[in-house]
Structure formats: structure tokens, C-alpha cells
Motif scaffolding. Structure first.
Motif, mmCIF file in Angstrom:
data_model
loop_
_atom_site.group_PDB
_atom_site.id
_atom_site.type_symbol
_atom_site.label_atom_id
_atom_site.label_comp_id
_atom_site.label_asym_id
_atom_site.label_seq_id
_atom_site.Cartn_x
_atom_site.Cartn_y
_atom_site.Cartn_z
ATOM 1 N N ILE A 4 0.783 -1.250 0.087
ATOM 2 C CA ILE A 4 0.202 -0.065 -0.123
ATOM 3 C C ILE A 4 0.911 1.265 -0.082
ATOM 4 N N SER A 5 0.370 2.185 -0.708
ATOM 5 C CA SER A 5 0.992 3.701 -0.862
ATOM 6 C C SER A 5 0.297 4.529 -0.175
ATOM 7 N N ILE A 6 0.701 5.449 0.715
ATOM 8 C CA ILE A 6 -0.271 6.498 1.330
ATOM 9 C C ILE A 6 0.812 7.797 1.481
ATOM 10 N N ILE A 7 -0.027 8.771 1.920
ATOM 11 C CA ILE A 7 0.665 10.126 1.968
ATOM 12 C C ILE A 7 1.431 9.972 3.213
ATOM 13 N N GLN A 8 2.607 10.415 2.868
ATOM 14 C CA GLN A 8 3.778 10.461 4.065
ATOM 15 C C GLN A 8 3.173 10.751 5.504
ATOM 16 N N PRO A 9 3.219 9.777 6.431
ATOM 17 C CA PRO A 9 2.403 10.206 7.642
ATOM 18 C C PRO A 9 3.248 11.068 8.507
ATOM 19 N N ASP A 10 2.856 11.480 9.504
ATOM 20 C CA ASP A 10 3.397 12.379 10.782
ATOM 21 C C ASP A 10 3.059 11.764 11.956
ATOM 22 N N ASP A 11 3.899 11.973 13.034
ATOM 23 C CA ASP A 11 3.819 11.509 14.287
ATOM 24 C C ASP A 11 3.445 12.748 15.167
ATOM 25 N N TRP A 12 2.286 12.784 15.730
ATOM 26 C CA TRP A 12 1.706 13.856 16.658
ATOM 27 C C TRP A 12 2.067 13.895 18.065
ATOM 28 N N HIS A 13 2.988 12.938 18.362
ATOM 29 C CA HIS A 13 3.660 13.022 19.809
ATOM 30 C C HIS A 13 4.666 12.009 19.973
ATOM 31 N N LEU A 14 5.909 12.692 20.205
ATOM 32 C CA LEU A 14 7.042 11.887 20.291
ATOM 33 C C LEU A 14 8.044 12.439 21.289
ATOM 34 N N HIS A 15 8.873 11.806 21.946
ATOM 35 C CA HIS A 15 10.010 12.170 22.717
ATOM 36 C C HIS A 15 11.398 11.785 22.050
ATOM 37 N N PRO A 27 16.980 10.108 13.743
ATOM 38 C CA PRO A 27 16.932 9.341 12.722
ATOM 39 C C PRO A 27 15.724 8.487 12.774
ATOM 40 N N ALA A 28 15.602 7.991 13.934
ATOM 41 C CA ALA A 28 14.498 6.960 14.233
ATOM 42 C C ALA A 28 13.070 7.589 14.037
ATOM 43 N N ALA A 29 12.985 8.809 14.569
ATOM 44 C CA ALA A 29 11.648 9.670 14.338
ATOM 45 C C ALA A 29 11.534 10.217 12.710
ATOM 46 N N ALA A 30 12.671 10.306 12.187
ATOM 47 C CA ALA A 30 12.400 10.773 10.738
ATOM 48 C C ALA A 30 12.025 9.393 9.846
ATOM 49 N N ARG A 31 12.197 8.336 10.291
ATOM 50 C CA ARG A 31 12.096 6.884 9.618
ATOM 51 C C ARG A 31 10.422 7.008 9.327
ATOM 52 N N GLY A 32 10.335 7.101 7.994
ATOM 53 C CA GLY A 32 8.880 6.947 7.694
ATOM 54 C C GLY A 32 7.918 8.113 7.619
ATOM 55 N N PHE A 33 8.290 9.268 8.683
ATOM 56 C CA PHE A 33 7.323 10.281 9.009
ATOM 57 C C PHE A 33 7.906 11.607 8.594
ATOM 58 N N GLY A 34 6.862 12.525 8.272
ATOM 59 C CA GLY A 34 7.276 13.765 7.551
ATOM 60 C C GLY A 34 7.555 14.877 8.757
ATOM 61 N N ARG A 35 6.684 14.860 9.650
ATOM 62 C CA ARG A 35 6.809 15.728 10.984
ATOM 63 C C ARG A 35 6.701 15.121 11.971
ATOM 64 N N GLY A 36 7.028 15.717 13.372
ATOM 65 C CA GLY A 36 6.901 15.019 14.596
ATOM 66 C C GLY A 36 6.406 16.033 15.443
ATOM 67 N N PRO A 303 -0.727 21.525 5.711
ATOM 68 C CA PRO A 303 -1.145 20.782 4.637
ATOM 69 C C PRO A 303 -0.596 19.203 4.841
ATOM 70 N N TYR A 304 -1.027 18.414 4.043
ATOM 71 C CA TYR A 304 -0.590 17.105 3.919
ATOM 72 C C TYR A 304 0.846 17.057 3.386
ATOM 73 N N ASN A 305 1.398 16.069 3.910
ATOM 74 C CA ASN A 305 2.937 15.880 3.220
ATOM 75 C C ASN A 305 2.742 15.803 1.775
ATOM 76 N N ARG A 306 3.784 16.355 1.119
ATOM 77 C CA ARG A 306 3.459 16.073 -0.379
ATOM 78 C C ARG A 306 4.066 14.834 -0.937
ATOM 79 N N SER A 307 4.967 14.040 -0.153
ATOM 80 C CA SER A 307 5.625 12.818 -0.696
ATOM 81 C C SER A 307 4.759 11.622 -0.235
ATOM 82 N N SER A 308 5.084 10.400 -0.382
ATOM 83 C CA SER A 308 4.073 9.346 -0.022
ATOM 84 C C SER A 308 5.144 8.329 0.181
ATOM 85 N N ILE A 309 4.709 7.332 1.103
ATOM 86 C CA ILE A 309 5.334 6.100 1.390
ATOM 87 C C ILE A 309 4.738 4.781 0.900
ATOM 88 N N THR A 310 5.401 3.805 0.847
ATOM 89 C CA THR A 310 5.037 2.392 0.325
ATOM 90 C C THR A 310 5.337 1.392 1.575
#
Ligand code: DOR
Ligand code: ZN
Length: 343
Positions: A4-15, A27-36, A303-310
Motif C-alpha cells: 500500500i502507498s499512503i501520503i507520508q504520515p506524521d507523528d503527533w506526539h514523540l520524545h 533518525p528513528a523519528a524521521a524514519r517514514g514520518f514527515g513531521r513530529g 497541509p498534508y505531506n507532499r511525498s508518499s510512502i509504500t
């Protein structure tokens, strides 16, 4: 479905913690996510725009080359936060909310708010400016059972807060109970919630039956399976009020496997895959994009992230440990095999 491909997700709560810890966590937070959304519970906490700016710079210095991942900063509210600080936070362009920790509720929350009445003017200003309040929704009263602290917070504090500040944008973070799912569902549109992977995957039996599993200990604590079920229902429902927030929270192995172990699950090494597994098991993989990539930005007015992930169906093993400062962290579900893999 094998991919499946989806718009790149974000993480709305992290430490992320600070300094050399950032070499692991960023680097772990940036793995797959656009924003955090980066929690401010450092020691000492991030209470001013100047501190948030300096912390953001330290975080960005560890961002992997080529990554566009963006840290969205948050101010830590104390009894002494001024309305001027809130106004400058709203204008600075890199702060996306203010965090309410009840004093003493969790890791580095000692400087938190001792009484909501102490931040009345601050909340009024936030409401006026459309700034998001991120809530750790638990009471800390020692006479309240730890498994009831979220439900009691809703009754004693959140109902009144929502009534007194009817336009204030509130995220009830890392919800863990049916009561929280019900409250948010029936609340007005300015109130939303984040849900972690651990609260969707596990209940308190996983943590305590047959032996104590410190790597599943987080706050708010895992609850009964009926609560896990309620969270699964709302997360996979497509309801816009619920979105992804991992609460990924690194603690060195020896601080978790201890006579008084720290609260927090480090889920970033396989976060989006763990959510994908949950959604597939619920027969709701088609709802993953709304939960992970759309509902959060819609609530925050971004805005939504412009890239997507698979994600591909390709079994792999979540690392059983990752290096962290002079030690290591045992990730959530570390060592387990998982069916989905970020391409
Ligand atoms: O489990 C948790 N860990 N809950 C929190 O609220 C804080 C977090 C941390 O900072 O370790
Ligand atoms: Zn947290």
C-alpha cells in the motif's frame, strides 16, 4: 493486498530527549514520518520560545542528510507561563502547541501545572490565538488508582475545561480508555486525540500476566482489553478526531529493567509498520491513511505531506536492541517478526 502507498504520515506526539541521545532518536523519528510533534519534557523542561528554538537547532543538527523531516516544537506549561510567552510562541513559526503535564504525572513532569486555575489566562490566550493544547490527561492524586487516572481526569478536569474554553483546540494525548474514546467522539470538533501503537496492540495482560514486562510499561498505563477494543474501534473508524501519535519514548534498557523502571515504549524502529499490522488485523487497512496522514494535519491546520510512502508485505524482524548513548534501548516488539515493511 501486498503493498500500500499512503501520503507520508506524521507523528503527533514523540520524545527525543537531548544531546547525544538525538543521534539515536532523530533518525528513528524521521524514519517514514514527515513531521513530529516534539514533547518538551526535558530536564529542565522547554518553557520558553528561546529554549524551544535552541532545542530545535540541536535536533536539526542530527537530522539525517537528505531528510526533510520537520520537528514541530511545543512549549511546556508551568504555573508561571506568561501570556506574553504564548503570544511570542504563536508568532515564532516553529511552535505548534503547548503541553499540559499535571505536576508529577510522568517522566520530567515535576515542573508541570499544579492546578488548571493557575493557567486560566494562558488558556484564554491560546484559545484566542487558535493554539493547540496538548494534554497529558491523568490525575496524580495518590488516592486514585493508576488504572483510573485517565477516566477521573476526564470527569474532574476535562469536562470543565471544555466547557470553560469552548473554542480551545485540545488534543487528549495517548488515550487509553473507552471513556476517553467516548468523550472525544461526542465532543465538539476542536477536541481530538492521539493513539499509540502499544495501546492498540496490547492490554494490561500482555504487560503483567505470566511475568512483568517492563518494556510495555508506559503512562498512561495499558488498560483492560475492553479499552484496547474501544481504541481499535475509533482508530480504524475513519473518524477525523483520532490520529497517530506514537509517544515513542526512549529509556536505556537498565532504566526499564529495574526495581523502579521508567515509563515509556520506544516504537520508532517499526512504528508505521506496527500501525499497519493493527489496521490490517482490524480489516481496516484502507483507513490507515486517514489516521496516519490526514486527520492530524487537518486538526492542526497544516497541509498534508507532499511525498508518499509504500509499505510492502515482507516479513522482517524488528531490531531487538538499538544503541543509545553508552547503552541500548529495547524497542517496542523488539525481536518480533512483523509482516509489513517500509519500502
Ligand atoms: O510512558 C511515558 N513516557 N509517558 C509519558 O507521559 C512520558 C514518556 C517519557 O517521557 O518517557
Ligand atoms: Zn509522551
Amino acid at each position: 493486498m501486498d503493498q500500500i502507498s499512503i501520503i507520508q504520515p506524521d507523528d503527533w506526539h514523540l520524545h527525543l530527549r537531548d544531546h547525544t541521545a538525538l543521534a539515536t532518536t532523530v533518525p528513528a523519528a524521521a524514519r517514514g514520518f514527515g513531521r513530529g510533534i516534539v514533547m518538551p519534557n526535558l530536564a529542565p523542561p522547554v518553557t520558553t520560545v528561546a529554549e524551544a528554538s535552541a532545542y530545535r537547532d540541536r535536533i536539526l543538527s542530527y537530522r539525517p542528510a537528505g531528510s526533510n523531516w520537520e520537528p514541530l516544537m511545543v512549549l511546556y506549561l508551568t504555573d508561571n507561563t506568561s501570556t506574553e510567552e504564548i503570544r511570542s510562541a504563536a508568532n515564532c513559526g516553529f511552535i505548534y502547541g503547548c503541553k499540559y503535564y499535571p505536576a508529577g504525572a510522568t517522566t520530567n513532569s515535576d515542573s508541570g501545572v499544579t492546578d488548571l486555575a493557575n493557567i486560566h489566562a494562558v488558556l484564554e490566550t491560546m484559545q484566542e490565538l487558535g493554539m493547540v493544547l496538548q494534554l497529558h490527561g491523568e490525575v496524580t492524586d495518590t488516592d486514585v488508582d493508576i488504572f483510573d487516572r485517565e477516566a477521573v481526569f476526564i470527569d474532574r478536569h476535562l469536562l470543565g475545561l471544555a466547557e470553560n474554553f469552548p473554542k480551545l483546540k485540545i488534543v487528549l494525548e495517548h488515550i487509553t480508555t473507552r471513556q476517553a474514546a467516548d468523550f472525544v467522539t461526542s465532543a465538539t470538533d476542536n477536541i481530538a486525540a492521539t493513539i499509540t501503537p502499544q495501546h492498540l496492540l496490547y492490554n494490561r495482560n500482555h504487560m503483567l500476566a505470566g511475568g512483568i514486562r517492563p518494556h510495555l510499561f508506559c503512562l498512561p498505563i495499558l488498560k483492560r482489553n475492553i479499552h484496547q477494543r474501544a481504541l481499535l474501534d475509533v482508530a480504524t473508524s475513519g473518524n477525523k478526531k483520532f490520529f497517530l501519535g506514537t509517544d515513542s519514548a526512549p529509556h536505556a534498557q537498565e532504566h526499564k529493567e529495574s526495581a523502579c523502571g521508567c515509563a515509556g515504549c520506544f516504537s520508532h524502529p517499526a512504528a508505521i509498520e506496527l500501525y499497519a499490522e493493527v489496521f490490517e488485523q482490524a480489516g481496516a487497512l484502507t483507513e490507515l491513511e486517514a489516521f496516519a496522514s490526514k486527520n492530524g494535519p487537518d486538526f492542526y491546520g497544516l497541509p498534508y505531506n507532499r511525498s508518499s510512502i509504500t509499505l510492502r508485505r515482507e516479513p522482517w524482524q524488528i531490531p531487538s536492541a538499538v544503541p543509545f548513548n553508552d547503552s541500548q534501548i529495547i524497542p517496542l516488539a523488539g525481536g518480533n517478526s512483523i509482516n509489513w515493511r517500509l519500502a
